[in-house]
Design a protein around this motif. Structure first.
Motif, PDB file in Angstrom:
ATOM      1  N   MET A  64       0.853  -1.169   0.000  1.00 42.22           N
ATOM      2  CA  MET A  64       0.000   0.000   0.000  1.00 42.22           C
ATOM      3  C   MET A  64       0.898   1.231   0.000  1.00 42.22           C
ATOM      4  O   MET A  64       1.815   1.350   0.798  1.00 42.22           O
ATOM      5  N   SER A  65       0.601   2.139  -0.914  1.00 41.14           N
ATOM      6  CA  SER A  65       1.433   3.332  -1.037  1.00 41.14           C
ATOM      7  C   SER A  65       1.192   4.280   0.136  1.00 41.14           C
ATOM      8  O   SER A  65       0.182   4.198   0.841  1.00 41.14           O
ATOM      9  N   GLU A  66       2.126   5.173   0.316  1.00 38.23           N
ATOM     10  CA  GLU A  66       2.026   6.156   1.398  1.00 38.23           C
ATOM     11  C   GLU A  66       0.785   7.027   1.213  1.00 38.23           C
ATOM     12  O   GLU A  66       0.093   7.351   2.180  1.00 38.23           O
ATOM     13  N   ARG A  67       0.503   7.382  -0.025  1.00 44.94           N
ATOM     14  CA  ARG A  67      -0.674   8.219  -0.312  1.00 44.94           C
ATOM     15  C   ARG A  67      -1.959   7.475   0.051  1.00 44.94           C
ATOM     16  O   ARG A  67      -2.871   8.051   0.633  1.00 44.94           O
ATOM     17  N   SER A  68      -2.018   6.201  -0.281  1.00 38.07           N
ATOM     18  CA  SER A  68      -3.199   5.397   0.046  1.00 38.07           C
ATOM     19  C   SER A  68      -3.384   5.289   1.556  1.00 38.07           C
ATOM     20  O   SER A  68      -4.512   5.354   2.056  1.00 38.07           O
ATOM     21  N   LYS A  69      -2.279   5.122   2.258  1.00 41.51           N
ATOM     22  CA  LYS A  69      -2.350   5.056   3.720  1.00 41.51           C
ATOM     23  C   LYS A  69      -2.876   6.366   4.300  1.00 41.51           C
ATOM     24  O   LYS A  69      -3.714   6.361   5.201  1.00 41.51           O
ATOM     25  N   ASP A  70      -2.394   7.484   3.775  1.00 40.61           N
ATOM     26  CA  ASP A  70      -2.840   8.798   4.241  1.00 40.61           C
ATOM     27  C   ASP A  70      -4.325   9.006   3.961  1.00 40.61           C
ATOM     28  O   ASP A  70      -5.054   9.531   4.807  1.00 40.61           O
ATOM     29  N   GLU A  71      -4.771   8.569   2.786  1.00 45.62           N
ATOM     30  CA  GLU A  71      -6.186   8.697   2.438  1.00 45.62           C
ATOM     31  C   GLU A  71      -7.047   7.830   3.351  1.00 45.62           C
ATOM     32  O   GLU A  71      -8.130   8.245   3.774  1.00 45.62           O
ATOM     33  N   LEU A  72      -6.563   6.643   3.650  1.00 46.27           N
ATOM     34  CA  LEU A  72      -7.292   5.743   4.546  1.00 46.27           C
ATOM     35  C   LEU A  72      -7.390   6.334   5.952  1.00 46.27           C
ATOM     36  O   LEU A  72      -8.455   6.322   6.567  1.00 46.27           O
ATOM     37  N   ILE A  73      -6.299   6.875   6.430  1.00 51.50           N
ATOM     38  CA  ILE A  73      -6.292   7.499   7.759  1.00 51.50           C
ATOM     39  C   ILE A  73      -7.252   8.682   7.793  1.00 51.50           C
ATOM     40  O   ILE A  73      -8.014   8.853   8.747  1.00 51.50           O
ATOM     41  N   GLU A  74      -7.253   9.491   6.749  1.00 54.28           N
ATOM     42  CA  GLU A  74      -8.158  10.641   6.684  1.00 54.28           C
ATOM     43  C   GLU A  74      -9.619  10.181   6.658  1.00 54.28           C
ATOM     44  O   GLU A  74     -10.473  10.749   7.343  1.00 54.28           O
ATOM     45  N   ALA A  75      -9.912   9.146   5.902  1.00 53.70           N
ATOM     46  CA  ALA A  75     -11.273   8.607   5.845  1.00 53.70           C
ATOM     47  C   ALA A  75     -11.700   8.080   7.215  1.00 53.70           C
ATOM     48  O   ALA A  75     -12.845   8.294   7.642  1.00 53.70           O
ATOM     49  N   GLN A  76     -10.793   7.414   7.902  1.00 48.23           N
ATOM     50  CA  GLN A  76     -11.099   6.906   9.239  1.00 48.23           C
ATOM     51  C   GLN A  76     -11.390   8.050  10.205  1.00 48.23           C
ATOM     52  O   GLN A  76     -12.315   7.968  11.022  1.00 48.23           O
ATOM     53  N   LYS A  77     -10.625   9.116  10.116  1.00 50.26           N
ATOM     54  CA  LYS A  77     -10.849  10.283  10.974  1.00 50.26           C
ATOM     55  C   LYS A  77     -12.229  10.885  10.708  1.00 50.26           C
ATOM     56  O   LYS A  77     -12.928  11.274  11.639  1.00 50.26           O
TER      57      LYS A  77
END
Length: 74
Positions: A1-14
């Protein structure tokens, strides 16, 4: 999983956590209003103005909860 995907996932979770927090807050507010409503109803002299305010607040909270839950469906 790319860093960008991880950041997007974290933002969605927030965002989901924020929505759920607001839903819980509104539902708790309605519970508090219910308690006040039943207390007023049980009194000999009814405060009709406050009863109308409570019903209005409960309705508004329910509408907001509905809109917030719709956001989670997306």
């Amino acid at each position: 999983m790319s860093e960008r995907s991880k950041d997007e996932l974290i933002e969605a979770q927030k965002q989901v956590i924020g929505v759920l927090f607001e839903v819980i807050k509104r539902l708790q507010a309605n519970n508090d209003l219910d308690e006040e409503y039943f207390k007023i109803i049980s009194e000999d002299t009814k405060n009709e103005t406050r009863l109308k305010e409570i019903m209005s607040e409960r309705t508004e909270n329910a509408k907001i909860v509905g809109r917030l839950l719709e956001q989670l469906e997306i």
